[in-house]
Design a protein around this motif. Sequence first.
Motif, PDB file in Angstrom:
ATOM      1  N   ALA A 274       0.717  -1.400   0.573  1.00 37.24           N
ATOM      2  CA  ALA A 274      -0.305   0.056  -0.207  1.00 37.24           C
ATOM      3  C   ALA A 274       0.634   0.813  -0.134  1.00 37.24           C
ATOM      4  O   ALA A 274       0.875   2.613  -0.278  1.00 37.24           O
ATOM      5  N   GLU A 275       1.937   1.425   0.085  1.00 39.53           N
ATOM      6  CA  GLU A 275       2.674   1.790   1.103  1.00 39.53           C
ATOM      7  C   GLU A 275       3.648   2.848  -0.918  1.00 39.53           C
ATOM      8  O   GLU A 275       3.415   3.751  -1.129  1.00 39.53           O
ATOM      9  N   LEU A 276       3.965   1.829  -1.159  1.00 40.53           N
ATOM     10  CA  LEU A 276       4.431   1.765  -2.472  1.00 40.53           C
ATOM     11  C   LEU A 276       3.347   2.458  -3.616  1.00 40.53           C
ATOM     12  O   LEU A 276       3.723   3.311  -4.553  1.00 40.53           O
ATOM     13  N   ILE A 277       1.994   2.026  -3.113  1.00 41.70           N
ATOM     14  CA  ILE A 277       1.440   2.648  -4.122  1.00 41.70           C
ATOM     15  C   ILE A 277       0.543   3.754  -4.088  1.00 41.70           C
ATOM     16  O   ILE A 277       1.025   4.604  -4.774  1.00 41.70           O
ATOM     17  N   ILE A 278       0.976   4.448  -2.605  1.00 38.73           N
ATOM     18  CA  ILE A 278       0.763   5.294  -2.301  1.00 38.73           C
ATOM     19  C   ILE A 278       1.949   6.406  -2.393  1.00 38.73           C
ATOM     20  O   ILE A 278       1.878   7.715  -2.945  1.00 38.73           O
ATOM     21  N   ASN A 279       3.138   6.305  -2.658  1.00 40.78           N
ATOM     22  CA  ASN A 279       4.501   6.870  -3.227  1.00 40.78           C
ATOM     23  C   ASN A 279       4.360   6.837  -4.642  1.00 40.78           C
ATOM     24  O   ASN A 279       4.417   8.118  -4.673  1.00 40.78           O
ATOM     25  N   ALA A 280       3.285   6.189  -5.051  1.00 44.04           N
ATOM     26  CA  ALA A 280       3.353   6.526  -7.209  1.00 44.04           C
ATOM     27  C   ALA A 280       2.036   7.233  -7.317  1.00 44.04           C
ATOM     28  O   ALA A 280       2.806   8.309  -7.763  1.00 44.04           O
ATOM     29  N   LEU A 281       0.995   7.025  -6.864  1.00 44.29           N
ATOM     30  CA  LEU A 281      -0.220   7.871  -6.431  1.00 44.29           C
ATOM     31  C   LEU A 281       0.159   9.267  -6.378  1.00 44.29           C
ATOM     32  O   LEU A 281       0.323  10.662  -6.528  1.00 44.29           O
TER      33      LEU A 281
END
Length: 414
Positions: free
Chosen positions: A305-312
């Motif tokens: 989730a942290e990876l996705i949030i950082n991408a977003l």
Amino acid sequence: MKAIVIGSGGREHAIAWKLSQSQLIDKIYCAPGNGGTALENKCENIKIYDFKKLLNFSKDNKIDFVVVGPEAPLVDGITDIFKANGIKIFGPSKQAAALEGSKAFAKDFMKKYGVKTAAYEVFHEPLSALNYLKSCSYPIVIKADGLAAGKGVSICQSPKEAADCIESFMVDDIFKGAGRRIIIEEFLEGVEASILAVTDGTTIIPLLSAKDHKTIYENNEGPNTGGMGAVTPNPFCTKEVLESFRTEIMEPTLKGIGKEDMDYVGVIFFGIMITKKGVYLLEYNVRMGDPETQAVLPLMESDFAELIINALDKNLCNYNLRWKNKYSCCVVAASGGYPNKYKIGFEVNGISNDGDKVFIAGARLEGDKLLTSGGRVLAVTSLDESLEKARIRAYNGIDKISFSDSYYRKDIGL
Ligand code: AMP
Ligand code: GLY
């Protein structure tokens, strides 16, 4: 945080499962999900298929972000609609999704930005394609331009076979429009690898490499399927291969995305061929692979989730992705007959997640029973300190699961 995962396969079960482990995540809605996501921690299946209804659901339920599993909604422009309405969505815009939606667009993009790929020509009508066959050496590869459910590529051994293929794609129109434009491409001999990467449009982070097993039978025989199993990391992806991939494929791709001003926050799946002449890009997919995701995500140490949030948040340049120092093997069990006709509705028994993870694909929950509902029914992923040990564990796991007509390949990872 609340998230939605769109899709109903094993890939989406793996995405939802990995997200559910995050401290940041309170709730995951799976639209529509399957019999596996129905039972997963923090997950709830919702039967919403329509973009507009899903958008309203996202607004009403204050969804923090949406993850799109399959390519079709991306190619149809779901990202543009959600973004325009202020909902964060992990997946490329419609313009960028054409990298998977149109092979001619993708090949022209590769050529323009110096991404190493097989030589090719694009044809819009059958006569010039047939004419071109005279100057080819065989085998050659013929590809339908549009989405053709994994069936749009034909390797032709002779001018006769190639002419028949052109006829069926362009004249008989077997892909209902997707094959009216075709690509004729140089045949590359080698071994394939799948490399998924996460991008925010300016930074790109490759995940561990994977090896898919596409054919239905052992020893690469029989028709192609969506994928009958995968291992991670791919044993053929040496340091040298990964370096060539980075400099000759991944970095020029990112540069092209920037130059074309594409709105790309999501996953780019690079399907590569490792040959004696170097590493070539066969295709882009604009989403995660299935079953590659089921092999790759269990090895991720970082919070997904942290990876996705950082991408977003377009903050990947500061992100450090961590992996478990292990190997994974994922074996798919399918309904007998797949990828052709098969029966459904059989009860699945013997599932336990003792040390391994079972990802459900084509099975639905009815009461407390899991019933088969698709071609690829489930996959078992095991991790261990060597590929051989992971393989043995995965096969031990899959041997304990039973349903009528069950079929799986015995050589995944060999
Ligand atoms: P694609 O959808 O372009 O990845 O093609 C599907 C499959 O066809 C690939 O996974 C390869 O096994 C095969 N293929 C595609 N292009 C080539 C090529 N130029 N040479 C040899 N095999 C290919
Ligand atoms: N396993 C190949 C794909 O997801 O396209």
